[in-house]
Design an enzyme around this catalytic site. Sequence first.
Site, PDB file in Angstrom:
ATOM      1  N   ALA A  66       0.864  -1.178   0.000  1.00  0.00           N
ATOM      2  CA  ALA A  66       0.000   0.000   0.000  1.00  0.00           C
ATOM      3  C   ALA A  66       0.900   1.227   0.000  1.00  0.00           C
ATOM      4  O   ALA A  66       2.039   1.164   0.468  1.00  0.00           O
ATOM      5  CB  ALA A  66      -0.874  -0.013   1.244  1.00  0.00           C
ATOM      6  N   GLY A 112       0.494  -4.940   1.003  1.00  0.00           N
ATOM      7  CA  GLY A 112      -0.678  -4.973   0.124  1.00  0.00           C
ATOM      8  C   GLY A 112      -0.398  -5.637  -1.217  1.00  0.00           C
ATOM      9  O   GLY A 112      -1.323  -6.139  -1.868  1.00  0.00           O
TER      10      GLY A 112
HETATM   11  N1  COA Z   1       4.572   3.150  -0.496  1.00  0.00           N
HETATM   12  C1  COA Z   1       4.983   4.318  -1.034  1.00  0.00           C
HETATM   13  N2  COA Z   1       6.133   4.454  -1.737  1.00  0.00           N
HETATM   14  C2  COA Z   1       6.892   3.357  -1.893  1.00  0.00           C
HETATM   15  C3  COA Z   1       6.521   2.110  -1.360  1.00  0.00           C
HETATM   16  C4  COA Z   1       5.311   2.042  -0.641  1.00  0.00           C
HETATM   17  N3  COA Z   1       4.867   0.888  -0.108  1.00  0.00           N
HETATM   18  N4  COA Z   1       7.475   1.215  -1.664  1.00  0.00           N
HETATM   19  C5  COA Z   1       8.413   1.883  -2.384  1.00  0.00           C
HETATM   20  N5  COA Z   1       8.049   3.167  -2.521  1.00  0.00           N
HETATM   21  C6  COA Z   1       8.778   4.233  -3.229  1.00  0.00           C
HETATM   22  C7  COA Z   1       9.985   4.724  -2.434  1.00  0.00           C
HETATM   23  O1  COA Z   1       9.586   5.686  -1.463  1.00  0.00           O
HETATM   24  C8  COA Z   1      10.808   5.311  -3.549  1.00  0.00           C
HETATM   25  O2  COA Z   1      10.262   6.568  -3.901  1.00  0.00           O
HETATM   26  P1  COA Z   1      11.260   7.833  -4.201  1.00  0.00           P
HETATM   27  O3  COA Z   1      12.132   7.392  -5.342  1.00  0.00           O
HETATM   28  O4  COA Z   1      10.341   8.949  -4.551  1.00  0.00           O
HETATM   29  O5  COA Z   1      12.046   8.040  -2.948  1.00  0.00           O
HETATM   30  C9  COA Z   1      10.567   4.366  -4.716  1.00  0.00           C
HETATM   31  O6  COA Z   1       9.328   3.711  -4.425  1.00  0.00           O
HETATM   32  C10 COA Z   1      11.650   3.323  -4.885  1.00  0.00           C
HETATM   33  O7  COA Z   1      11.795   2.631  -3.651  1.00  0.00           O
HETATM   34  P2  COA Z   1      13.194   2.502  -2.891  1.00  0.00           P
HETATM   35  O8  COA Z   1      12.893   2.281  -1.435  1.00  0.00           O
HETATM   36  O9  COA Z   1      14.109   3.618  -3.234  1.00  0.00           O
HETATM   37  O10 COA Z   1      13.752   1.148  -3.533  1.00  0.00           O
HETATM   38  P3  COA Z   1      14.764   0.127  -2.872  1.00  0.00           P
HETATM   39  O11 COA Z   1      15.199  -0.793  -3.959  1.00  0.00           O
HETATM   40  O12 COA Z   1      15.833   0.828  -2.109  1.00  0.00           O
HETATM   41  O13 COA Z   1      13.893  -0.707  -1.793  1.00  0.00           O
HETATM   42  C11 COA Z   1      11.950  -1.897  -1.024  1.00  0.00           C
HETATM   43  C12 COA Z   1      12.840  -1.536  -2.227  1.00  0.00           C
HETATM   44  C13 COA Z   1      10.749  -2.642  -1.574  1.00  0.00           C
HETATM   45  C14 COA Z   1      12.724  -2.812  -0.055  1.00  0.00           C
HETATM   46  C15 COA Z   1      11.523  -0.603  -0.280  1.00  0.00           C
HETATM   47  O14 COA Z   1      10.989   0.302  -1.249  1.00  0.00           O
HETATM   48  C16 COA Z   1      10.475  -0.814   0.772  1.00  0.00           C
HETATM   49  O15 COA Z   1      10.774  -1.310   1.858  1.00  0.00           O
HETATM   50  N6  COA Z   1       9.202  -0.421   0.491  1.00  0.00           N
HETATM   51  C17 COA Z   1       8.134  -0.479   1.451  1.00  0.00           C
HETATM   52  C18 COA Z   1       7.642  -1.902   1.614  1.00  0.00           C
HETATM   53  C19 COA Z   1       6.535  -1.975   2.671  1.00  0.00           C
HETATM   54  O16 COA Z   1       6.738  -1.743   3.842  1.00  0.00           O
HETATM   55  N7  COA Z   1       5.337  -2.313   2.203  1.00  0.00           N
HETATM   56  C20 COA Z   1       4.203  -2.506   3.064  1.00  0.00           C
HETATM   57  C21 COA Z   1       3.355  -1.293   3.085  1.00  0.00           C
HETATM   58  S1  COA Z   1       1.963  -1.527   4.184  1.00  0.00           S
END
Ligand code: COA
Length: 262
Positions: A66, A112
């Site tokens: 999400a 999500g």
């Molecule tokens: N919601 C909003 N934005 C998200 C997102 C989410 N669930 N997951 C990734 N993004 C965004 C990041 O903020 C980033 O945006 P930006 O470039 O404007 O800063 C972009 O997507 C790329 O993500 P990034 O974190 O830079 O990639 P990464 O390769 O370093 O890490 C993940 C990948 C998946 C490990 C990391 O993005 C992450 O932990 N995301 C959240 C996962 C999560 O907790 N999901 C459950 C939500 S309830």
Amino acid sequence: MEFEHIKVETIGRIQYITIDREKKLNALNRFTLAELHDAFTAAFKDPAVGGIILTGKGTKAFVAGADIVEFDGLGYEGGKEIALRGQSTVFDIIANGKKPVIAAVNGFALGGGLELAMACHIRIASENAKMGLPEVTLGLIPGYGGTQRLTQLVGRGKALEMILTADMISAAEALQLGLVNHVVFADDLIPKAEEIINKILTRSPMAVAAAIRAVNAGLVDPGNGYNTEIEEFGKCFGTPDFIEGVSAFMEKRQPNFSTQRD
Ligand code: COA
């Protein structure tokens, strides 16, 4: 229908729905969820669509969860509303859809995103996919059906381990747990999903819809599953597909089913 956050394309009898927010790892904001609602509702109604493949744009993520930005500042009512709206307008609609929906998990399926894949009827993962429910790292729990669907798919012990540790698992581990049906090379992901949908499309659409209803009935109310199966089994008899299927068997030929699902 015009969409901004998803792409919808129908080729033959398969509809491809692709979540298209690659820069945000296809995170589900409220606009994306609203578009998914519209797309799936239309696909289940459209007689030209036999089955749906759901995937994420790019090679990195199916859906990274999400959209966490939308959670900022919300309290009890706002949080509850997000879960209720998401479950009733998207996740339950997919799970209860009368046409097969296959999730082609092409990278991260987190929170999500994994819940969305689990709402689909079948999951295929590319070998680089990573799956998890990391909500407890945010001071949350899964809210789009994850506590229930993960438990149904992998059992209580493994579900609680994944939810409480928030650890991601590999595609190979997901296959071993039964969380995904198949793991393939990235280039083979969509072809594998197509192969399965195309096989289902040779079967009776009416019976496919009835089977989904019967399987789902027992998940919602275990006591009701057997009764629903009896009812759905009985309703198949005398239908055009039943008559065609049995005749084809007797005549030693392939059946030619209608596209009727009810
Ligand atoms: N919601 C909003 N934005 C998200 C997102 C989410 N669930 N997951 C990734 N993004 C965004 C990041 O903020 C980033 O945006 P930006 O470039 O404007 O800063 C972009 O997507 C790329 O993500 P990034 O974190 O830079 O990639 P990464 O390769 O370093 O890490 C993940 C990948 C998946 C490990 C990391 O993005 C992450 O932990 N995301 C959240 C996962 C999560 O907790 N999901 C459950 C939500 S309830």
